[in-house]
Design an enzyme around this catalytic site. Structure first.
Site, mmCIF file in Angstrom:
data_model
loop_
_atom_site.group_PDB
_atom_site.id
_atom_site.type_symbol
_atom_site.label_atom_id
_atom_site.label_comp_id
_atom_site.label_asym_id
_atom_site.label_seq_id
_atom_site.Cartn_x
_atom_site.Cartn_y
_atom_site.Cartn_z
ATOM 1 N N HIS A 119 -23.147 16.916 -9.968
ATOM 2 C CA HIS A 119 -22.497 17.547 -8.831
ATOM 3 C C HIS A 119 -23.015 18.979 -8.734
ATOM 4 O O HIS A 119 -23.432 19.587 -9.725
ATOM 5 C CB HIS A 119 -20.978 17.549 -9.018
ATOM 6 C CG HIS A 119 -20.357 16.188 -8.892
ATOM 7 N ND1 HIS A 119 -19.005 16.000 -8.676
ATOM 8 C CD2 HIS A 119 -20.900 14.941 -8.955
ATOM 9 C CE1 HIS A 119 -18.740 14.713 -8.617
ATOM 10 N NE2 HIS A 119 -19.874 14.047 -8.788
ATOM 11 N N GLU A 169 -21.628 21.798 -8.514
ATOM 12 C CA GLU A 169 -20.990 22.810 -9.359
ATOM 13 C C GLU A 169 -21.658 22.862 -10.736
ATOM 14 O O GLU A 169 -21.869 23.953 -11.296
ATOM 15 C CB GLU A 169 -19.496 22.528 -9.505
ATOM 16 C CG GLU A 169 -18.684 22.690 -8.228
ATOM 17 C CD GLU A 169 -18.593 21.424 -7.392
ATOM 18 O OE1 GLU A 169 -17.690 21.331 -6.563
ATOM 19 O OE2 GLU A 169 -19.440 20.503 -7.593
ATOM 20 N N CYS A 216 -14.121 18.334 -7.191
ATOM 21 C CA CYS A 216 -13.431 17.154 -7.709
ATOM 22 C C CYS A 216 -12.702 17.517 -9.010
ATOM 23 O O CYS A 216 -12.828 18.630 -9.529
ATOM 24 C CB CYS A 216 -14.427 16.021 -7.942
ATOM 25 S SG CYS A 216 -15.562 16.339 -9.313
ATOM 26 N N CYS A 220 -15.136 18.710 -11.762
ATOM 27 C CA CYS A 220 -15.731 20.028 -11.534
ATOM 28 C C CYS A 220 -14.679 21.132 -11.580
ATOM 29 O O CYS A 220 -14.941 22.226 -12.102
ATOM 30 C CB CYS A 220 -16.458 20.043 -10.199
ATOM 31 S SG CYS A 220 -17.916 18.960 -10.163
#
Length: 359
Positions: free
Chosen positions: A243, A245, A280, A283
């Site tokens: 992801h 992040e 999410c 993260c």
């Protein structure tokens, strides 16, 4: 180092602002920026019919032009030298003329009356269209609503394809504009938010879920530089943890090691996270455990959100500020556009088989 990466960008201002530099045709012609930062030299000639209350003094003028001081001061702070700015950006004067009331007060193009206003707008739009053909920018940033309206007029006239060239609008730096206090910090935030959205659009082009993110490092709130930026790379890497992040976390650690932070993780307390979609649960937990300064996101993540679905901050007893809804509609539109098609890396659904009871 600049915190923005708007390559191929043209900024459009309304008119040159500074009467003493008008023959130079320099947008936002703040004398110290033009003379000392850009290094321009020469003599500015006096026009016929010079107003006594507005003497043209050229580069020796000591009167400050506030819009130019704000505009060029911002990019000197962000870019350091003019070469770094002009390598990727160009500032275009929509109307390279200055108009004055007999009292000496500035008259902007938007303040002109009836017929004169329409004629100036028509001529300005004609030459703007020609300039765009020559410059071929990827991004157009209108400085203020008046110039934005001229760009929109070109789109309506089919002289500008807004599906090919991104069009944005940043508030005008003029102190005369409404609600324009603290313009420098607002402009920095605008640049950060649009950089994150740019990364999200890149993800969409790569057939990734369109989420973009930037990490802004600054020892003091209001200061800072983008030290990490990216988009989701889950499909490209075949790795469900890539992801954006986490990609930015890796970049921030590399920056910390290169700049002598000890331990490298100590940098995160001075980092603001700007991401287009609510992080999410995975993260959000990572960012909160690292102790970032704040998390700012665009649209909600109703399926996996680390605030909406599960309040990770409450579970971790964290008081780190988290706020959403910043440019949320634009972030949501990118998600909707992506999910109209199919995710090329999504697993194939398994066919359901009916089970019969054995007799």
């Amino acid at each position: 180092k600049s915190r923005v990466d708007f390559r191929g960008t043209i900024g459009i201002s309304d008119f040159p602002e500074h009467f003493s530099l008008n023959p130079y045709r320099v947008p936002f012609g703040y004398v110290p920026a033009v003379r000392d930062w850009m290094g321009l030299r020469g003599t500015v000639q006096k026009p016929e019919g010079e107003l006594s209350v507005r003497p043209v003094e050229g580069l020796s003028c000591t009167r400050e032009e506030q819009s130019g001081k704000r505009w060029w001061g911002l990019f000197e702070e962000l870019c350091g030298n003019p070469e770094s700015f002009f390598r990727s950006c160009f500032v275009y004067n929509l109307c390279p003329l200055a108009f004055f009331h007999k009292s000496g007060r500035n008259v902007t193009p938007s303040e002109l009356k009836s017929k004169a206003k329409g004629e100036i707008q028509t001529i300005a739009e004609k030459y703007l269209a020609a300039a765009l053909q020559v410059l071929q920018p990827k991004i157009i940033i209108s400085v203020g609503r008046y110039t934005e309206d001229r760009v929109k007029a070109l789109v309506k006239q089919n002289k500008l394809d807004a599906t090919v060239i991104r069009t944005l609008c940043i508030p005008h730096p003029s102190p005369r504009s409404l609600n324009n206090t603290n313009w420098n910090e607002k402009a920095k935030r605008w640049l950060e938010e649009n950089d994150a959205l740019q990364q999200a659009r890149l993800a969409n082009d790569l057939k990734e879920v369109p989420v973009g993110c930037v990490f802004v490092y600054g020892p003091n709130e209001g200061d800072g530089v983008i030290i990490a930026r990216g988009c989701n790379l889950v499909n490209e890497t075949k790795n469900a943890t890539r992801h954006v992040e986490f990609i930015c976390i890796d970049q921030a650690l590399e920056y910390a090691r290169a700049h002598g932070f000890e331990p490298p993780e100590s940098i995160f307390t001075s980092i603001s996270v700007v991401v287009t979609v609510e992080p999410c649960i995975m993260c959000a937990a990572a960012l909160l455990n690292l102790g970032v300064r704040e998390i700012v996101y665009g649209c909600r993540n109703d399926r996996f959100g680390g605030s909406t679905v599960l309040d990770v901050a409450r579970l971790l007893k964290s008081n780190i500020p988290i706020r959403g809804g910043v440019r949320g509609d634009e972030a949501m539109e990118l998600l909707k556009e992506f999910y109209k098609g199919e995710n090329p890396s999504a697993p194939m659904p398994k066919a359901r088989t009916s089970k019969k009871a054995s007799g």
